[in-house]
Design a protein around this motif. Sequence first.
Motif, PDB file in Angstrom:
ATOM      1  N   ILE A 192      42.391  66.958  93.218  1.00  0.00           N
ATOM      2  CA  ILE A 192      40.994  67.288  93.522  1.00  0.00           C
ATOM      3  C   ILE A 192      40.680  67.001  94.991  1.00  0.00           C
ATOM      4  O   ILE A 192      40.213  67.874  95.721  1.00  0.00           O
ATOM      5  N   MET A 193      40.968  65.792  95.436  1.00  0.00           N
ATOM      6  CA  MET A 193      40.484  65.360  96.753  1.00  0.00           C
ATOM      7  C   MET A 193      41.221  66.000  97.933  1.00  0.00           C
ATOM      8  O   MET A 193      40.696  66.018  99.044  1.00  0.00           O
ATOM      9  N   ASP A 194      42.416  66.509  97.713  1.00  0.00           N
ATOM     10  CA  ASP A 194      43.143  67.150  98.815  1.00  0.00           C
ATOM     11  C   ASP A 194      42.774  68.627  98.987  1.00  0.00           C
ATOM     12  O   ASP A 194      43.273  69.291  99.905  1.00  0.00           O
ATOM     13  N   LEU A 195      41.894  69.127  98.130  1.00  0.00           N
ATOM     14  CA  LEU A 195      41.449  70.514  98.250  1.00  0.00           C
ATOM     15  C   LEU A 195      40.344  70.634  99.295  1.00  0.00           C
ATOM     16  O   LEU A 195      39.647  69.664  99.583  1.00  0.00           O
ATOM     17  N   PRO A 196      40.152  71.848  99.857  1.00  0.00           N
ATOM     18  CA  PRO A 196      38.997  72.056 100.723  1.00  0.00           C
ATOM     19  C   PRO A 196      37.704  71.937  99.923  1.00  0.00           C
ATOM     20  O   PRO A 196      37.701  72.093  98.693  1.00  0.00           O
ATOM     21  N   VAL A 197      36.616  71.648 100.618  1.00  0.00           N
ATOM     22  CA  VAL A 197      35.328  71.413  99.964  1.00  0.00           C
ATOM     23  C   VAL A 197      34.954  72.549  99.009  1.00  0.00           C
ATOM     24  O   VAL A 197      34.489  72.302  97.892  1.00  0.00           O
ATOM     25  N   ASP A 198      35.197  73.783  99.422  1.00  0.00           N
ATOM     26  CA  ASP A 198      34.741  74.917  98.608  1.00  0.00           C
ATOM     27  C   ASP A 198      35.600  75.164  97.368  1.00  0.00           C
ATOM     28  O   ASP A 198      35.286  76.041  96.566  1.00  0.00           O
ATOM     29  N   LYS A 199      36.662  74.389  97.189  1.00  0.00           N
ATOM     30  CA  LYS A 199      37.523  74.544  96.001  1.00  0.00           C
ATOM     31  C   LYS A 199      37.329  73.404  94.987  1.00  0.00           C
ATOM     32  O   LYS A 199      37.882  73.442  93.890  1.00  0.00           O
ATOM     33  N   ILE A 200      36.567  72.398  95.365  1.00  0.00           N
ATOM     34  CA  ILE A 200      36.451  71.187  94.538  1.00  0.00           C
ATOM     35  C   ILE A 200      35.802  71.468  93.181  1.00  0.00           C
ATOM     36  O   ILE A 200      36.304  71.057  92.132  1.00  0.00           O
ATOM     37  N   ALA A 201      34.673  72.153  93.185  1.00  0.00           N
ATOM     38  CA  ALA A 201      33.931  72.370  91.940  1.00  0.00           C
ATOM     39  C   ALA A 201      34.769  73.140  90.920  1.00  0.00           C
ATOM     40  O   ALA A 201      34.810  72.775  89.730  1.00  0.00           O
ATOM     41  N   ALA A 202      35.451  74.178  91.370  1.00  0.00           N
ATOM     42  CA  ALA A 202      36.267  74.988  90.457  1.00  0.00           C
ATOM     43  C   ALA A 202      37.398  74.157  89.861  1.00  0.00           C
ATOM     44  O   ALA A 202      37.713  74.276  88.675  1.00  0.00           O
ATOM     45  N   ARG A 203      38.006  73.273  90.680  1.00  0.00           N
ATOM     46  CA  ARG A 203      39.094  72.442  90.147  1.00  0.00           C
ATOM     47  C   ARG A 203      38.566  71.440  89.124  1.00  0.00           C
ATOM     48  O   ARG A 203      39.212  71.192  88.102  1.00  0.00           O
ATOM     49  N   CYS A 204      37.398  70.887  89.358  1.00  0.00           N
ATOM     50  CA  CYS A 204      36.805  69.975  88.379  1.00  0.00           C
ATOM     51  C   CYS A 204      36.547  70.695  87.059  1.00  0.00           C
ATOM     52  O   CYS A 204      36.757  70.132  85.975  1.00  0.00           O
ATOM     53  N   GLN A 205      36.121  71.944  87.135  1.00  0.00           N
ATOM     54  CA  GLN A 205      35.900  72.737  85.923  1.00  0.00           C
ATOM     55  C   GLN A 205      37.222  73.009  85.197  1.00  0.00           C
ATOM     56  O   GLN A 205      37.286  72.988  83.957  1.00  0.00           O
ATOM     57  N   GLN A 206      38.293  73.228  85.967  1.00  0.00           N
ATOM     58  CA  GLN A 206      39.610  73.416  85.348  1.00  0.00           C
ATOM     59  C   GLN A 206      40.037  72.149  84.605  1.00  0.00           C
ATOM     60  O   GLN A 206      40.624  72.226  83.517  1.00  0.00           O
ATOM     61  N   TRP A 207      39.749  71.013  85.188  1.00  0.00           N
ATOM     62  CA  TRP A 207      40.045  69.749  84.523  1.00  0.00           C
ATOM     63  C   TRP A 207      39.251  69.607  83.230  1.00  0.00           C
ATOM     64  O   TRP A 207      39.789  69.182  82.199  1.00  0.00           O
ATOM     65  N   GLN A 208      37.976  69.943  83.280  1.00  0.00           N
ATOM     66  CA  GLN A 208      37.151  69.871  82.069  1.00  0.00           C
ATOM     67  C   GLN A 208      37.740  70.732  80.954  1.00  0.00           C
ATOM     68  O   GLN A 208      37.816  70.309  79.798  1.00  0.00           O
ATOM     69  N   GLN A 209      38.172  71.923  81.317  1.00  0.00           N
ATOM     70  CA  GLN A 209      38.751  72.829  80.324  1.00  0.00           C
ATOM     71  C   GLN A 209      40.043  72.256  79.750  1.00  0.00           C
ATOM     72  O   GLN A 209      40.288  72.323  78.534  1.00  0.00           O
ATOM     73  N   ALA A 210      40.883  71.691  80.606  1.00  0.00           N
ATOM     74  CA  ALA A 210      42.151  71.111  80.143  1.00  0.00           C
ATOM     75  C   ALA A 210      41.913  69.954  79.173  1.00  0.00           C
ATOM     76  O   ALA A 210      42.601  69.835  78.153  1.00  0.00           O
ATOM     77  N   LEU A 211      40.921  69.122  79.468  1.00  0.00           N
ATOM     78  CA  LEU A 211      40.671  67.957  78.628  1.00  0.00           C
ATOM     79  C   LEU A 211      39.929  68.317  77.340  1.00  0.00           C
ATOM     80  O   LEU A 211      40.120  67.656  76.304  1.00  0.00           O
ATOM     81  N   GLN A 212      39.117  69.353  77.366  1.00  0.00           N
ATOM     82  CA  GLN A 212      38.385  69.767  76.174  1.00  0.00           C
ATOM     83  C   GLN A 212      39.336  70.184  75.050  1.00  0.00           C
ATOM     84  O   GLN A 212      39.011  70.069  73.869  1.00  0.00           O
ATOM     85  N   SER A 213      40.506  70.665  75.417  1.00  0.00           N
ATOM     86  CA  SER A 213      41.468  71.130  74.400  1.00  0.00           C
ATOM     87  C   SER A 213      42.534  70.068  74.094  1.00  0.00           C
ATOM     88  O   SER A 213      43.596  70.361  73.567  1.00  0.00           O
ATOM     89  N   TRP A 214      42.223  68.811  74.427  1.00  0.00           N
ATOM     90  CA  TRP A 214      43.201  67.717  74.313  1.00  0.00           C
ATOM     91  C   TRP A 214      43.809  67.582  72.928  1.00  0.00           C
ATOM     92  O   TRP A 214      44.993  67.348  72.776  1.00  0.00           O
TER      93      TRP A 214
END
Length: 218
Positions: A192-214
């Motif tokens: 997350i933190m090594d991404l540019p600012v404009d990519k952060i929100a989308a990556r956090c959403q990808q994480w949410q999706q990955a964890l929702q299907s745990w």
Amino acid sequence: MTQPLIPRLYLLTNDDAFELLYAKLDIALATGAIALLQVRRKKLLAEPQGQAKLYDEAVQIVALAKKYQVKVVINDDIELATKLGVGVHLGQGDGDISAAKKILAPNQIIGRTCHGDANLVKQAKDDGANYAAMGAVFASNTKPNAATITRQQLIDGCQQDIDICIIGGLTAGNVTNLAGLPLIYIAVVGDIMDLPVDKIAARCQQWQQALQSWHTPA
């Protein structure tokens, strides 16, 4: 029937310049994906007046996290955690859990690094830590020389009756390899933190999706 808990995302700061770091944190925390934030600024601490600079940064980070109702822990510094009224994460050689418990309030989280050792996990539990961190799960840019641990070591750690956090090279893509394990925190830095600012929100959403299907069967 009670639904099994899904792991929560635990974000650690990186070594970006503070203005950039703050901008990234603001976006990440605003997504609602982050449950816990660790302030870890090792390069800053190596600078002249590093401790004073860290305090100034941490005050601002804690205020930002409070805005989004995200709990904070400070890496390895019980005194700073006490000043800021937040939790602390302690490495094996970086402070005593019982000493931290005497100073910190009951709602201030205490974590302990336990590598891949279930005995250290048990010790952390017996000492009163809130969670035990195990890793590295995968090789990472943050700690490229860290030894990785096996799935069996993780399973053994999860049987010690304490919340387990995993760390090390975790991404929204590879974390699914661990799906189903009774983990409480997934600690992330670079993905997350090594991404540019404009990519952060989308990556956090990808994480949410990955964890929702745990707990969803493949």
